[in-house]
Design an enzyme around this catalytic site. Structure first.
Site: not given
Length: 109
Positions: A79, A81, A83
Site C-alpha cells: 500500500h 509503495q 501511494h
C-alpha cells in the site's frame, strides 16, 4: 529490520507520499481557479520536497534489502509503495496541467 520497523517505515512512506500528492493537487487548484502561478510553483516545490522525502524512505528499504536483511512484504508495505507511485504520477501530470493553464492564461492576456 523487524516487522514493527517495516510497519513504521511503511507509515512514514504513506505520510510523505500523501503529502506530496496533496500539495500537487493544491498547486493545481491555485493554477486552475485563480491563475495564481507563483503560489502553484511554490506548492509544487513543497510537493517535490515531500516526494524526495518519500523516495529517501523507499531507498532506505531497498538499501536494507540489498544489505542482506530481508524485509517481509505485507499489505501495508505494498500500500505504501502504491501511494508513492501514485504521488509521483500525480506530480508529473499536475505539472503538465499547470503548464497548460499558464500557457492558456498567457495567450488570453
Amino acid at each position: 529490520m523487524d516487522d514493527q520497523g517495516t510497519e513504521m517505515v511503511s507509515f512514514q512512506l504513506v505520510a510523505a507520499a500523501g503529502e506530496a500528492r496533496s500539495l500537487a493537487f493544491e498547486a493545481l487548484e491555485k493554477a486552475k481557479s485563480g491563475g495564481i502561478f507563483d503560489a502553484a510553483a511554490k506548492l509544487m516545490k513543497q510537493s517535490k520536497d515531500a516526494g524526495i522525502k518519500a523516495h529517501h524512505i523507499q531507498t532506505q528499504l531497498l538499501s536494507t534489502e540489498a544489505a542482506g536483511e530481508h524485509l517481509s512484504v505485507d499489505v501495508l508495505l505494498v500500500h505504501a509503495q502504491d501511494h508513492l507511485m501514485c504521488s509521483m504520477l500525480a506530480q508529473e501530470l499536475v505539472q503538465e496541467l499547470i503548464c497548460l493553464y499558464e500557457c492558456a492564461a498567457t495567450k488570453n492576456a
